[in-house]
Design a protein around this motif. Structure first.
Motif, short mmCIF file in Angstrom:
data_model
loop_
_atom_site.label_atom_id
_atom_site.label_comp_id
_atom_site.label_asym_id
_atom_site.label_seq_id
_atom_site.Cartn_x
_atom_site.Cartn_y
_atom_site.Cartn_z
N PHE B 55 0.84 -1.20 0.00
CA PHE B 55 0.00 0.00 0.00
C PHE B 55 0.87 1.25 0.00
CE2 PHE B 55 -3.28 2.89 0.91
CZ PHE B 55 -2.90 3.69 1.95
N ASN B 56 1.95 1.24 0.83
CA ASN B 56 2.83 2.40 0.88
C ASN B 56 3.48 2.65 -0.47
OD1 ASN B 56 2.21 2.60 3.53
ND2 ASN B 56 4.12 1.70 4.28
N GLN B 57 3.89 1.56 -1.15
CA GLN B 57 4.50 1.75 -2.47
C GLN B 57 3.51 2.32 -3.45
OE1 GLN B 57 5.93 -2.12 -3.37
NE2 GLN B 57 7.61 -1.91 -1.94
N ARG B 58 2.25 1.88 -3.33
CA ARG B 58 1.22 2.41 -4.24
C ARG B 58 1.06 3.91 -4.05
NH1 ARG B 58 -4.60 -0.18 -4.10
NH2 ARG B 58 -5.09 1.28 -5.75
N VAL B 59 1.03 4.34 -2.77
CA VAL B 59 0.84 5.77 -2.52
C VAL B 59 2.08 6.55 -2.95
CG1 VAL B 59 0.33 7.49 -0.78
CG2 VAL B 59 -0.71 5.26 -0.63
N HIS B 60 3.28 5.98 -2.68
CA HIS B 60 4.52 6.66 -3.12
C HIS B 60 4.52 6.83 -4.62
CE1 HIS B 60 6.78 7.10 0.51
NE2 HIS B 60 6.66 5.85 0.84
N GLY B 61 4.03 5.80 -5.33
CA GLY B 61 4.11 5.83 -6.79
C GLY B 61 2.96 6.56 -7.46
N ALA B 62 2.08 7.17 -6.67
CA ALA B 62 0.96 7.88 -7.29
C ALA B 62 1.48 9.07 -8.08
CB ALA B 62 -0.02 8.34 -6.21
N ALA B 63 0.83 9.31 -9.23
CA ALA B 63 1.36 10.34 -10.13
C ALA B 63 1.04 11.74 -9.62
CB ALA B 63 0.77 10.14 -11.52
N THR B 64 -0.22 11.98 -9.24
CA THR B 64 -0.59 13.34 -8.83
C THR B 64 -0.94 13.34 -7.35
OG1 THR B 64 -2.89 12.88 -9.34
CG2 THR B 64 -1.55 13.87 -11.08
N VAL B 65 -1.04 14.57 -6.82
CA VAL B 65 -1.38 14.70 -5.40
C VAL B 65 -2.81 14.25 -5.15
CG1 VAL B 65 -1.71 16.39 -3.58
CG2 VAL B 65 0.28 16.52 -5.03
N GLU B 67 -4.37 11.89 -6.65
CA GLU B 67 -4.40 10.43 -6.61
C GLU B 67 -3.86 9.94 -5.28
OE1 GLU B 67 -5.68 8.44 -8.65
OE2 GLU B 67 -4.90 6.54 -7.89
N LYS B 68 -2.81 10.63 -4.78
CA LYS B 68 -2.24 10.26 -3.47
C LYS B 68 -3.27 10.42 -2.37
CE LYS B 68 2.60 10.89 -3.26
NZ LYS B 68 3.77 11.55 -2.99
N LEU B 69 -3.99 11.55 -2.38
CA LEU B 69 -5.01 11.77 -1.36
C LEU B 69 -6.12 10.75 -1.47
CD1 LEU B 69 -5.28 15.66 -1.38
CD2 LEU B 69 -4.22 14.23 0.31
N ARG B 70 -6.46 10.40 -2.71
CA ARG B 70 -7.55 9.43 -2.91
C ARG B 70 -7.15 8.07 -2.32
NH1 ARG B 70 -9.72 5.52 -6.24
NH2 ARG B 70 -7.66 5.06 -7.04
N LEU B 71 -5.90 7.65 -2.57
CA LEU B 71 -5.48 6.35 -2.05
C LEU B 71 -5.30 6.39 -0.54
CD1 LEU B 71 -2.83 5.32 -4.70
CD2 LEU B 71 -5.04 4.28 -4.33
N TYR B 72 -4.82 7.52 -0.03
CA TYR B 72 -4.56 7.65 1.40
C TYR B 72 -5.85 7.47 2.21
CZ TYR B 72 -3.13 10.04 5.74
OH TYR B 72 -2.86 10.37 7.04
N GLY B 73 -6.94 8.10 1.71
CA GLY B 73 -8.19 8.03 2.47
C GLY B 73 -9.20 7.08 1.87
N LYS B 74 -8.70 6.04 1.16
CA LYS B 74 -9.65 5.18 0.44
C LYS B 74 -10.39 4.26 1.41
CE LYS B 74 -9.33 1.78 -2.95
NZ LYS B 74 -8.90 1.06 -4.02
N LEU B 75 -9.64 3.66 2.36
CA LEU B 75 -10.28 2.66 3.22
C LEU B 75 -11.01 3.37 4.33
CD1 LEU B 75 -10.66 -0.26 4.03
CD2 LEU B 75 -8.59 -0.10 5.36
N GLN B 76 -12.32 3.16 4.44
CA GLN B 76 -13.11 3.81 5.48
C GLN B 76 -13.31 2.84 6.63
OE1 GLN B 76 -16.82 5.45 4.51
NE2 GLN B 76 -16.05 6.69 2.82
N ARG B 77 -13.00 3.31 7.83
CA ARG B 77 -13.24 2.50 9.03
C ARG B 77 -13.70 3.47 10.12
NH1 ARG B 77 -10.34 -2.38 8.04
NH2 ARG B 77 -12.00 -3.33 6.83
N PRO B 78 -14.28 2.97 11.21
CA PRO B 78 -14.70 3.89 12.28
C PRO B 78 -13.51 4.66 12.82
CG PRO B 78 -15.66 1.73 12.63
CD PRO B 78 -14.72 1.59 11.49
N LYS B 79 -13.71 5.99 12.98
CA LYS B 79 -12.61 6.84 13.42
C LYS B 79 -13.15 7.84 14.43
CE LYS B 79 -13.63 9.59 9.45
NZ LYS B 79 -13.28 10.08 8.16
N TYR B 80 -12.23 8.36 15.25
CA TYR B 80 -12.62 9.34 16.26
C TYR B 80 -12.79 10.70 15.61
CZ TYR B 80 -11.42 6.10 20.00
OH TYR B 80 -11.38 5.04 20.86
#
Lengths: 147, 453
Positions: B55-65, B67-80
């Motif tokens: 997953f980290n490599q995928r985000v590192h290799g993202a072309a645009t910012v 896309e990086k933000l989209r992958l970073y916050g893709k997985l939704q789970r309960p959060k505070y």
């Protein structure tokens, strides 16, 4: 009794039958938080007034929840037995005070007599157990097994 | 068989007697077998770390910012959900532990950028300004409490007319509270009635009048009621209920903040202290965040500074927050919680500024695995209409996850003052007890700019 209006004399005193029980928290709570089991009819305002006026405890915040008692157990007649519901209050103390629930069952110091008696008893039990066991050279095989 | 038997000793498999020099097999040009690594799909810690690395490599290799933000916050789970404006007791201590922030009381000592210290500055009595050493301000030549006389500054640059600025502030205040006839505010809508419009008017007029002096303000963008969001992981916990019970998860947080006003600029503010400086300790709290109380919800993981990624004004300058009616001073005094008044200001400053600076850093492509290489600085003013508290935040690190936090000794730093009143009362068309220091600090905030300009 005449009808009470604001500013008038208070002729009746209400003494609600409330009880609060301080309990040890099941999960660790912050230092300023005390956990109580309170009557189901108490509100946060009631809890605050109760602690402040009767016990002079400064209360900063109160949060309550109702714990549902399970209804799964069955008695000998296969009827469901309900555990009672209760309300839990988390009270945060004011003025920087902290509270740690005390250890109600501390380890008691044993004097020499009880210690020596305990040692004697342990040794005696060990000897009895050894007598019960068979010959260790047989490797745990019972003594009725054999020719 | 005899023929075979005759040839037996000559079979190449049994050449014990022949002299064969055994040499190490030469390494093949390309590996014959694929590398032995952990599985990807197994239910094991090694597999989990391998999935994380992918997953980290995928985000590192993202072309645009984006896309990086989209992958970073893709997985939704309960959060505070972390609210900057909260009534929770001692919230600023908890927020500092979530964001690895050090709180330094008082304002940072600013280097004299284009304003050499005035000669009279040293002789000025420092009454009521105890935690604010401002070595570079020409306005220090005026002793607090004197009459409205514009003081010429010592040093390069046009002089700052405090009288004019004071009259601007008083005009805005009187217009909103005295001259304009408004109906009585609706229940619990006091803040939207008078202090809200006053703050907007004050900031827009001050920014407009100071933009001639500060070219950064001239190129800035003033947002009204913008949204600032940030999502991050910090620490580890074990999942308690549900089908994922027993698994170790990172603790997820989300800040959704709506400041009253915001100034975004195209150039980054200069750093206050070097990136690796250590100015204090971060409080460590062992308890779960839900004891604050803080509640979990699952929804979109948003990272937003107030404008989208392609906006040229992608760095933050100043935010202005208005405290709601629920967190008024009078309510705290009635509940006998006077020490929590300052906690409200501090928690608002720390949480909002952390979210803003961290979102700005993510817009530049940094994230928890790719830590920031330069510090991100922003400022904020938290007010309830009368009392003003000033905050300055320097983001030194984004690495707050359980894996990255132990490798990074950097801490984020927040400078903050106590809340001071801007005026005492407004009576009969005049403002009584106007406090110049608060106005000067506000002006100083607005005039802050990088050294090149």
């Amino acid at each position: 009794y005449p009808l009470f209006q604001r500013g008038g004399p208070q002729l009746r005193i209400f003494r609600p039958n409330f009880f609060m029980l301080a309990v040890r928290p099941g999960v660790p709570q912050p230092e300023d938080t005390v956990q109580f089991r309170v009557s189901m009819e108490m509100t946060k305002v009631d809890i605050r007034n109760y602690l402040e006026r009767i016990y002079n405890v400064p209360v900063a915040a109160v949060r309550t929840r109702i714990q549902y008692g399970a209804n799964n157990k069955r008695n000998h007649r296969n009827q469901r037995v309900k555990k009672p519901d209760y309300k839990v209050a988390y009270v945060q103390l004011g003025q920087g005070q902290t509270f740690q629930f005390p250890n109600l069952f501390p380890e008691k110091e044993q004097d020499a007599e009880t210690r020596s008696f305990d040692d004697f008893r342990d040794k005696f039990m060990e000897k009895e157990k050894q007598k019960q066991e068979g010959d260790p050279r047989r490797g745990g095989v019972p003594d009725w097994f054999g020719l | 068989m005899a023929a075979l038997g005759a040839r037996w000793p000559l079979r190449p498999g049994r050449r014990w007697l022949s002299k064969v020099v055994l040499r190490a097999p030469s390494p093949p040009a390309s590996p014959l077998y694929p590398p032995v690594v952990a599985s990807i799909t197994a239910k094991s810690k090694a597999a989990k770390s391998r999935r994380l690395q992918r997953f980290n490599q995928r985000v590192h290799g993202a072309a645009t910012v984006e896309e990086k933000l989209r992958l970073y916050g893709k997985l939704q789970r309960p959060k505070y959900m972390v609210y900057p404006q909260t009534f929770a007791l001692n919230a600023d201590r908890w927020y500092r532990s979530f964001t690895k922030t050090v709180l330094v009381p008082g304002m940072p000592p600013r280097a004299a950028a284009a304003k050499p210290p005035a000669a009279a500055a040293g002789a000025t009595p420092e009454t009521g300004r105890a935690p604010e050493p401002r070595a570079g301000l020409p306005e220090e030549a005026e002793a607090p409490g004197t009459a409205k006389t514009p003081e010429p500054t010592v040093g390069a640059g046009p002089y700052l007319d405090i009288g004019e600025l004071r009259s601007l502030a008083c005009d805005a205040l009187l217009q909103e509270s005295f001259y304009q006839s408004k109906k009585r505010p609706f229940l619990y809508r006091d803040q939207d009635h008078t202090p809200g419009p006053f703050l907007t008017q004050l900031v827009s007029t001050l920014a407009a009048s100071l933009s001639g002096r500060n070219p950064l303000l001239a190129a800035s963008s003033l947002d009204l009621n913008p949204e600032v969001n940030y999502y991050w992981h910090h620490g580890k916990e074990v999942v308690v209920h549900g089908h994922r019970k027993g698994r170790v998860d990172p603790v997820r947080f989300q800040i959704d903040d709506k400041p009253h006003l915001q100034i975004r600029v195209p150039k980054q503010l200069p750093e206050v202290v070097p990136l690796e400086s250590d100015l204090g300790d971060v409080p460590v709290i062992d308890h779960k965040p839900s004891k604050l109380p803080l509640f979990k919800k699952q929804y979109e993981n948003k990272v937003f500074i107030g404008s989208k990624v392609s906006d040229p004004c992608c760095y933050g300058h100043t935010q202005f927050h208005l405290l709601p009616d629920k967190l008024k001073r009078e309510r705290f005094i009635k509940q006998r919680l006077e020490d929590q008044i300052e906690v409200v200001y501090r928690s608002n400053g720390i949480a909002s500024l952390f979210a803003w600076t961290a979102a700005q850093a993510m817009y530049q492509g940094f994230w928890s695995e790719a830590d920031v290489t330069r510090p991100f600085v922003s400022q904020a003013v938290v007010t309830d209409g009368k009392y003003f508290a000033f905050f300055c935040y320097q983001l030194n690190t984004l690495a707050l996850t359980a894996e990255t936090i132990e490798n990074s000794p950097r801490k984020n730093i927040c400078w903050g003052t106590d809340s001071k009143p801007l005026y005492d009362v407004v009576e009969d068309g005049c403002v009584k007890g106007f406090n110049d220091e608060v106005l000067l600090q506000l002006v100083h905030f607005l005039l802050n700019r990088p050294k090149e300009l």
